[in-house]
Design an enzyme around this catalytic site. Structure first.
Site, PDB file in Angstrom:
ATOM      1  N   ASP A   8     -47.045 -21.569  12.552  1.00  0.00           N
ATOM      2  CA  ASP A   8     -46.093 -21.711  13.651  1.00  0.00           C
ATOM      3  C   ASP A   8     -44.863 -20.611  13.164  1.00  0.00           C
ATOM      4  O   ASP A   8     -43.786 -20.956  13.010  1.00  0.00           O
ATOM      5  CB  ASP A   8     -45.077 -23.006  13.897  1.00  0.00           C
ATOM      6  CG  ASP A   8     -46.213 -24.194  14.119  1.00  0.00           C
ATOM      7  OD1 ASP A   8     -47.390 -23.916  14.668  1.00  0.00           O
ATOM      8  OD2 ASP A   8     -45.772 -25.122  14.398  1.00  0.00           O
ATOM      9  N   LYS A 106     -50.668 -26.213  20.073  1.00  0.00           N
ATOM     10  CA  LYS A 106     -50.438 -27.697  19.860  1.00  0.00           C
ATOM     11  C   LYS A 106     -49.198 -28.035  20.718  1.00  0.00           C
ATOM     12  O   LYS A 106     -48.521 -27.229  20.831  1.00  0.00           O
ATOM     13  CB  LYS A 106     -50.668 -27.868  18.460  1.00  0.00           C
ATOM     14  CG  LYS A 106     -49.515 -27.194  17.724  1.00  0.00           C
ATOM     15  CD  LYS A 106     -49.760 -27.568  16.178  1.00  0.00           C
ATOM     16  CE  LYS A 106     -48.568 -26.981  15.473  1.00  0.00           C
ATOM     17  NZ  LYS A 106     -47.165 -27.393  15.779  1.00  0.00           N
ATOM     18  N   CYS A 151     -44.513 -29.333  10.288  1.00  0.00           N
ATOM     19  CA  CYS A 151     -45.926 -28.872  10.708  1.00  0.00           C
ATOM     20  C   CYS A 151     -46.759 -28.534   9.666  1.00  0.00           C
ATOM     21  O   CYS A 151     -48.015 -28.945   9.448  1.00  0.00           O
ATOM     22  CB  CYS A 151     -45.670 -27.674  11.794  1.00  0.00           C
ATOM     23  SG  CYS A 151     -45.026 -28.360  13.205  1.00  0.00           S
TER      24      CYS A 151
HETATM   25  C1  VGL Z   1     -42.161 -28.059  14.582  1.00  0.00           C
HETATM   26  C2  VGL Z   1     -40.575 -29.802  15.042  1.00  0.00           C
HETATM   27  C3  VGL Z   1     -40.915 -29.744  16.271  1.00  0.00           C
HETATM   28  C4  VGL Z   1     -42.682 -27.385  13.242  1.00  0.00           C
HETATM   29  C5  VGL Z   1     -42.668 -28.172  15.825  1.00  0.00           C
HETATM   30  O1  VGL Z   1     -43.304 -26.408  13.550  1.00  0.00           O
HETATM   31  O2  VGL Z   1     -42.564 -27.684  12.178  1.00  0.00           O
HETATM   32  N1  VGL Z   1     -41.198 -29.031  13.994  1.00  0.00           N
HETATM   33  N2  VGL Z   1     -42.200 -29.012  16.598  1.00  0.00           N
END
Ligand code: VGL
Ligand code: ZN
Length: 205
Positions: A8, A106, A151
């Site tokens: 991410d 995702k 994540c």
């Molecule tokens: C994430 C919160 C919500 C992350 C993704 O990538 O850690 N955290 N969506």
């Protein structure tokens, strides 16, 4: 074979983004350098529809940081982030994606969140990453990226449970640390479950 998984590394998780992880963009140069040591690099991308149930704005009267029940699972509410097709969902412009063999998206189902790059939070559906890695002959995975306490943590726990030897490169990650100590607790929990927490300088080459 070992693979590097970039978690991410998107604009919304970097300073100036909708769900900025403090100092999140600081890991980009390291993520670029680390890729040179791997024959396989894959990336995950948080990729939500605008009506996603993890967004506080989709629950009138609720605020980010509160917890709700979402389709039977406890869900922390977040600001609107990583909406499909928006600039915030794009990878950081300085991230080198030329070596990324595949991107696994995702969080696409509005009724369930997905912190892990392998499964949704209810372990109801797989993203396809585990099958892909096994097809490629991968037995070990190195993780870096954002956010360490969400994540990265859930991806590492799933990777270890799936039987991959799992390393988290601590200095190539940053956490949200919403409750002070979240990052420290995430590191401890991962280690308890067999994840090897290392620093980039521990990697040969
Ligand atoms: C994430 C919160 C919500 C992350 C993704 O990538 O850690 N955290 N969506
Ligand atoms: Zn998200």
């Amino acid at each position: 074979m070992n693979a590097l998984i970039l978690i991410d590394l998107q604009n919304d998780f970097c300073p100036g983004g909708a769900l900025a992880v403090p100092d999140g963009d600081a890991v980009i140069p390291l993520a670029n350098r680390l890729q040179q040591g791997f024959d396989l690099v894959v990336a995950s991308q948080d990729w939500h529809p605008a009506d996603h149930g993890s967004f506080a704005a989709n629950h009138p009267g609720r605020e980010a940081g509160e917890t709700i029940d979402l389709d039977g699972l406890e869900q922390i509410l977040w600001p609107i982030h990583c909406v499909q097709g928006t600039a915030g969902a794009e990878f950081h412009p300085d991230l080198d994606i030329s070596k990324v063999a595949r991107v696994f998206q995702k969080g696409t189902d509005p009724n369930i969140d997905s912190y892990s790059c392998f499964f949704d939070n209810g372990h109801r559906k797989a993203t396809g990453l585990a099958d892909y890695l096994k097809q490629q002959g991968v037995t070990g995975v190195y993780l870096c990226g954002l956010a360490l306490d969400y994540c990265v943590k859930f991806s590492a726990l799933d990777a270890a449970a799936l039987g991959f030897t799992t390393w988290v490169i601590e200095d190539a990650c940053r956490g949200i640390d919403q409750q002070p100590g979240d990052v420290e607790r995430a590191l401890e929990e991962m280690q308890r479950e067999g994840v090897r927490v290392i620093r980039s300088e521990d990697l040969a080459g």
